[in-house]
Design an enzyme around this catalytic site. Structure first.
Site, PDB file in Angstrom:
ATOM      1  N   GLY A 211      63.047  21.968  37.567  1.00  0.00           N
ATOM      2  CA  GLY A 211      62.720  21.803  36.147  1.00  0.00           C
ATOM      3  C   GLY A 211      63.693  20.852  35.474  1.00  0.00           C
ATOM      4  O   GLY A 211      64.437  20.131  36.147  1.00  0.00           O
ATOM      5  N   ASN A 212      63.663  20.825  34.158  1.00  0.00           N
ATOM      6  CA  ASN A 212      64.607  19.970  33.423  1.00  0.00           C
ATOM      7  C   ASN A 212      64.959  20.604  32.084  1.00  0.00           C
ATOM      8  O   ASN A 212      64.484  21.677  31.757  1.00  0.00           O
ATOM      9  CB  ASN A 212      64.024  18.555  33.251  1.00  0.00           C
ATOM     10  CG  ASN A 212      62.722  18.579  32.478  1.00  0.00           C
ATOM     11  OD1 ASN A 212      62.697  18.946  31.314  1.00  0.00           O
ATOM     12  ND2 ASN A 212      61.632  18.213  33.147  1.00  0.00           N
TER      13      ASN A 212
END
Ligand code: PMT
Length: 409
Positions: A211-212
């Site tokens: 993810g980020n």
């Protein structure tokens, strides 16, 4: 935000059940250091006591011009105010404001003030949709007041629909936007705007993902401002912070880049403007394991995950449009400067690669953007225009972007 100095804000409250939420609006302003004067109507005090508003605002509360007459309070408060926010505004209050009545402290203050006025309505759907209310809203907007769209959702009874008061946090954000940039124009009325927001999650196994740091704040701010500029808004949301739904918007939740691509493809033909503020993962694990990968000896899988490239959604949209001018396609670029080029130069190259109409370049090198309330950067057009966006709230950035794009929509 640009207006860090303390301002004098009048919070008007009229008599509906949503009056209790006005307490959080008052709190939202005082916590940011602003001075608040609450002016409830008599009926608002049936729902929330005077003492509550006095304690929260640290100021005495009056409902009538006949209290402390020697002070001529409505003149004093109206003249000193930097901003007037009315939340909730009932159908009756909208009618009285539209008629220019001055039959209590609140309506007298509104007539007196030269400050921007932001109105957050709350009532049952039928009352909101009633032509009389809609005509009053149109008149107030014509006169320069910002009448926000109500939220759609659960109302006092078991019914659901437009008419719910916006969340206090949304009212505070939008009111401060109007304070620093002026009345919101309705230049997106009749337009459909799709905004992607948040980060995609690319599954490694049922537990883990790539993810980020995107919180969705910038995308949701764009969606919110677009809705109050009159647009019908769809938000395609990856992982985000818990953010209130923008007024009247349809929010479609997605996980991965592939999911996001599919939803946007289905929505594409209906849209006048598509804004890709989401942080889409460029890669994903080739295989998402069906069962949890175990750590420890003999489980090489967790130490070496084979990746493959995700589709470039933005490029795909530009390709699909191929000819014609609709929808207008706006990309974002989260850039950091490096030895090869500055963030702006990288942004320019990205605009050329992606082929979209506009690109908002934000410099994310100082940890000042992801999850933060502010942003800064440049808005680039395919035609070569460069609009510098100094650091300001994500709502101000959203407005600058939408006003530029609305001119072409
Ligand atoms: O959510 P916040 O915490 O408020 O933070 C806001 C933000 C920094 C996420 C936002 O302002 C932002 O910059 N979003 C784009 C981030 C990004 O992924 O940039 P990029 O340079 O990797 O991608 C460029 C453009 O292509 C973006 O419009 C992106 O949505 C799109 N893209 C990227 C990869 C991919 N596979 N498909 C895409 O469509």
């Amino acid at each position: 935000m640009a207006h860090t100095a303390a301002k004098r804000i009048v919070v008007g409250v009229s008599g509906g059940i949503a009056a209790y939420k006005a307490c959080h609006v008052v709190r939202g302003f005082t916590e940011l250091g602003h001075e608040v004067q609450v002016i409830p109507t008599e009926n608002a005090l049936r729902f929330v006591g005077k003492a509550t508003f006095e304690a929260l605002s640290h100021n005495p509360v009056f409902t009538s011009v006949y209290e402390e007459v020697d002070q001529v309070r409505h003149v004093q408060v109206g003249q000193r105010a930097d901003l007037v926010v009315i939340a909730p505004a009932t159908a009756d209050l909208l009618a009285r404001l539209a008629q220019g009545r001055a039959n209590d402290m609140l309506t007298s203050t509104v007539l007196m003030t030269g400050a921007p006025v932001v109105i957050a309505p709350a009532m049952h759907t039928e009352m909101w949709n009633n032509p009389a209310t809609q005509a009053n809203v149109a008149l107030l907007r014509d006169r320069g007041m910002t009448v926000l769209e109500p939220a759609h959702g659960r109302l006092t009874g078991s019914d659901t629909g437009p008419g719910r008061l916006l969340d206090p946090e949304q009212i505070v954000d939008l009111a401060l936007l109007v304070l620093s940039t002026g009345m919101l124009p309705r230049t997106l009325a009749g337009k459909r705007v799709l905004v992607s927001a948040g980060g995609t999650r690319e599954a490694i196994d049922p537990v883990r993902f790539i993810g980020n740091h995107s919180s969705g704040r910038q995308g949701f701010a764009i969606a919110e401002v677009a809705a109050h500029m009159g647009a019908a808004v769809t938000v395609v949301a990856g992982a985000t912070d818990r953010l209130p739904t923008p007024a009247g918007a349809t929010v479609i939740a997605v996980d991965s880049a592939n999911d996001m691509q599919q939803v946007i493809a289905d929505e594409f033909a209906k849209q006048n403007i598509i804004i890709m503020a989401a942080a889409v993962a460029d890669v994903r694990p080739k295989i998402a394991a069906a069962t949890k990968l175990k750590k420890g000896s003999g489980t090489a899988d967790l130490q070496q995950i084979d990746l493959c490239e995700n589709p470039d959604i933005l490029r795909g949209l530009v390709k699909r449009r191929a000819t014609g001018s609709q929808p207008i396609i706006v990309g974002f670029a989260a850039e950091t400067g490096d030895t090869a080029a500055t963030a702006l130069e990288h942004g320019r190259a990205k605009l050329a690669r992606k082929g979209c109409d506009w690109l908002l370049v934000n410099d994310v090198s100082q940890d000042q953007v992801f999850g933060k309330p502010t942003n800064a950067g440049w808005l680039l057009s395919a035609g070569g225009e460069v609009l510098e966006l100094p650091r300001d709230s994500k709502f101000v950035i959203a407005r600058q972007l939408l006003e530029a794009v609305a001119q072409q929509a």
